[in-house]
Design a protein around this motif. Structure first.
Motif, short mmCIF file in Angstrom:
data_model
loop_
_atom_site.label_atom_id
_atom_site.label_comp_id
_atom_site.label_asym_id
_atom_site.label_seq_id
_atom_site.Cartn_x
_atom_site.Cartn_y
_atom_site.Cartn_z
N HIS A 58 -8.99 -9.21 7.36
CA HIS A 58 -9.30 -8.67 6.03
C HIS A 58 -8.49 -7.41 5.72
N LEU A 59 -8.03 -6.71 6.73
CA LEU A 59 -7.21 -5.51 6.49
C LEU A 59 -5.76 -5.85 6.21
N VAL A 70 -5.25 8.81 15.05
CA VAL A 70 -4.73 8.04 13.92
C VAL A 70 -3.49 8.77 13.41
N GLU A 115 -2.96 4.83 1.72
CA GLU A 115 -3.72 3.58 1.89
C GLU A 115 -3.43 2.95 3.25
N TRP A 135 0.82 -1.20 0.00
CA TRP A 135 0.00 0.00 0.00
C TRP A 135 0.86 1.26 0.00
N ALA A 152 -11.06 1.47 14.28
CA ALA A 152 -12.45 1.91 14.37
C ALA A 152 -13.28 1.07 15.34
N ALA A 153 -13.04 -0.20 15.43
CA ALA A 153 -13.90 -1.09 16.21
C ALA A 153 -13.76 -0.93 17.72
N ARG A 213 -6.84 3.48 10.27
CA ARG A 213 -8.10 4.06 10.72
C ARG A 213 -9.18 2.97 10.85
N GLU A 214 -9.27 2.11 9.82
CA GLU A 214 -10.26 1.02 9.84
C GLU A 214 -9.97 0.03 10.96
N ALA A 215 -8.69 -0.30 11.15
CA ALA A 215 -8.32 -1.28 12.19
C ALA A 215 -8.66 -0.77 13.58
N GLU A 223 -5.35 4.80 5.94
CA GLU A 223 -6.77 4.42 5.92
C GLU A 223 -6.98 3.05 6.57
N ARG A 224 -6.08 2.11 6.33
CA ARG A 224 -6.18 0.79 6.97
C ARG A 224 -5.99 0.90 8.48
#
Length: 189
Positions: free
Chosen positions: A103-104, A30, A6, A2, A16-17, A12-14, A9-10
């Motif tokens: 998945h990330l 982040v 990118e 990436w 988020a939960a 941030r997604e990781a 962003e990953r």
């Protein structure tokens, strides 16, 4: 692999939960591009895996490192504490600390392969055999052993010629790694 955007962003997604964010306003929730470059400069995050033109490429290990840093900062750890913990952190320990959803971690197609860091010996983190290590006072005299390529090993006691030969043999994998990453010039002493 990436790009840095990118990767951010990953991260941030990781996070988020199950991430409450940093405990104070001094630390970003982040990391941004500048923070990632700083973490790389101070050795918290590995150097990019490669380049595509002028664009640095990152992989799953970078993602794990950044997520672990942010989780530990949220617990109140300083960067100095995190650096000290990273030195002793195994690949499995990094996975456990980061808790990045699978998945990330999928890197997708890439011309640059991520090195298999799990296969490298972790000489700096493995405990020496009982009776072979001692705590050296901060003011102890230091003796250097030239390893090659500009690398010098500092020791608390003078080394004999036999010690130097054994050290040179044991240091060969480390010197190969340092040379492959451009951290030493590869010349022998």
């Amino acid at each position: 692999m990436w790009t840095m955007d990118e990767l951010v962003e990953r991260v941030r997604e990781a996070l988020a939960a199950e991430y409450s964010g940093a405990p104070n306003g001094r630390v970003r929730d982040v990391p941004d591009r500048r923070a990632i470059r700083w973490y790389t400069t101070i050795g918290l995050v590995d150097r990019p895996l490669g380049m595509r033109g002028r664009t640095a490429l990152y992989g799953p290990r970078h993602l794990r490192q950044l997520v672990a840093i942010k989780r530990w900062q949220a617990e109140g750890r300083s960067l100095a504490q995190i650096q000290a913990d990273f030195v002793r952190l195994s690949p499995q320990g990094l996975d456990d600390a980061a808790r990045v959803p699978e998945h990330l971690l999928a890197a997708g197609d890439s011309p640059v392969a991520e090195p298999d860091v799990a296969e490298r010996p972790r000489f700096w983190a493995d405990r020496p055999a009982k009776g072979t290590a001692e705590v050296v006072p901060a003011a102890a005299p230091v003796h250097g052993v030239t390893l090659g390529g500009g690398a010098i090993l500092l020791l608390p006691h003078p080394a004999t010629d036999t010690d130097r030969a054994a050290i040179a043999a044991a240091a060969a994998p480390l010197l190969g790694l340092l040379e492959s990453r451009g951290l030493i010039d590869g010349r022998t002493p």
